[in-house]
Design an enzyme around this catalytic site. Structure first.
Site, PDB file in Angstrom:
ATOM      1  N   HIS A  23       0.847  -1.196   0.000  1.00  0.00           N
ATOM      2  CA  HIS A  23       0.000   0.000   0.000  1.00  0.00           C
ATOM      3  C   HIS A  23       0.878   1.240   0.000  1.00  0.00           C
ATOM      4  CE1 HIS A  23      -3.572  -2.347   1.372  1.00  0.00           C
ATOM      5  NE2 HIS A  23      -2.643  -3.081   1.966  1.00  0.00           N
ATOM      6  N   TYR A  52      -1.791  -1.276   8.983  1.00  0.00           N
ATOM      7  CA  TYR A  52      -0.650  -1.938   8.326  1.00  0.00           C
ATOM      8  C   TYR A  52       0.281  -2.591   9.346  1.00  0.00           C
ATOM      9  CZ  TYR A  52      -2.091   1.708   4.993  1.00  0.00           C
ATOM     10  OH  TYR A  52      -2.816   2.539   4.194  1.00  0.00           O
ATOM     11  N   HIS A 129      -2.450  -3.301  -3.560  1.00  0.00           N
ATOM     12  CA  HIS A 129      -3.836  -3.119  -3.119  1.00  0.00           C
ATOM     13  C   HIS A 129      -4.788  -3.008  -4.315  1.00  0.00           C
ATOM     14  CE1 HIS A 129      -6.691  -0.747  -0.195  1.00  0.00           C
ATOM     15  NE2 HIS A 129      -7.173  -1.912  -0.562  1.00  0.00           N
ATOM     16  N   LYS A 135      -8.777   0.866  -6.567  1.00  0.00           N
ATOM     17  CA  LYS A 135      -8.000   1.985  -6.021  1.00  0.00           C
ATOM     18  C   LYS A 135      -6.708   2.115  -6.805  1.00  0.00           C
ATOM     19  CE  LYS A 135      -9.539   1.391  -1.220  1.00  0.00           C
ATOM     20  NZ  LYS A 135      -9.629   2.638  -0.482  1.00  0.00           N
ATOM     21  N   CYS A 137      -3.854   2.748  -5.147  1.00  0.00           N
ATOM     22  CA  CYS A 137      -2.883   2.236  -4.177  1.00  0.00           C
ATOM     23  C   CYS A 137      -2.304   0.905  -4.658  1.00  0.00           C
ATOM     24  CB  CYS A 137      -3.606   2.061  -2.829  1.00  0.00           C
ATOM     25  SG  CYS A 137      -2.573   1.333  -1.555  1.00  0.00           S
TER      26      CYS A 137
END
Ligand code: ZN
Length: 239
Positions: A23, A52, A129, A135, A137
């Site tokens: 990420h 995380y 991700h 997304k 990310c």
């Protein structure tokens, strides 16, 4: 390389993991963000802790987040068997669009961390991700990065140290037929001379044949005096 500032040990209560998710913090290029800041934000979400398991700072430092024995909160539907890594960055300076802002130090540390996790827990799948969610990310193409960095290939084993050079063995002298002939010649002549001088009664030809077990045909010429001086009487034992 700033990365190895962290030791990864297998916790006693470690859960099963089979994957790593990468990420970004979705913060502007050049801005430092700390684990504590992310933790505060995530606690506001009502989470137990930072989502995380590891955070990689812009200077390459690798910081622990949520303990790896605990399921993270970073990739919906994939948290149970995974470890979440977040690098700081992921937006351009103006904070208007996604960008791969990983510094060289972050890139090195990310490779180090993934390798270290694989070394510790065994081979795992590595995802961005954005592979499981709509997304941007982590704002770079993780599968290509995995290929380029050979992260899933076994690390090459170091070349074995070169063996110590063998000490020079004394060379075994090669005995040629020529050498044998010379010795025989010498024996023959010496023995002949001794026989002549009355120091050895053994008949010359038979004695040499017994020693060598092969026929010898050598002319007994009178020029034997011109060869090497006669050996000492112990010559036969020495040969
Ligand atoms: Zn993410």
């Amino acid at each position: 390389m700033n990365a190895p500032n962290l030791t990864i040990n297998i916790p006693k209560n470690m859960r099963h993991i089979d994957s790593i998710f990468i990420h970004c913090s979705a913060t502007p290029d050049g801005r430092d963000v700390t684990v504590e800041q992310i933790r505060k934000m995530h606690l506001k979400n009502g989470w137990n802790d930072i989502g995380y398991h590891f955070v990689i700072y812009r200077d390459g430092s690798v910081l622990p987040g949520r303990p790896i024995s605990q399921i993270g909160a970073h990739a919906k539907g994939y948290n149970t068997g995974s470890i979440g890594i977040c690098y700081i960055g992921g937006m351009n300076k103006e904070n208007t669009k996604a960008a791969d802002t990983r510094t060289p130090a972050q890139q090195e540390s990310l490779i180090w961390l993934v390798r270290e996790l694989i070394r510790t827990f065994g081979t795992m799948k590595i995802y961005g991700h954005n592979q499981v969610s709509a997304k941007s990310c982590p704002c770079f193409d993780v599968p290509s990065w995995v290929d380029q960095t050979h992260l899933l290939e076994p690390e090459s084993t170091p070349e074995p140290e070169p063996d110590e050079p063998e000490p020079d063995e004394p060379e075994t002298p090669v005995i040629t037929q020529e050498d044998v002939n010379k010795w025989v010649d010498k024996w023959y002549r010496n023995i002949f001379k001794w026989g002549k001088n009355g120091t050895n009664d053994t008949p010359v030809d038979e004695r040499i044949l017994r020693e060598l077990d092969r026929p010898i045909e050598r002319p007994l010429e009178d020029d034997y005096e011109e060869l090497d001086a006669p050996e000492e009487p112990g010559w036969l034992e020495e040969l």
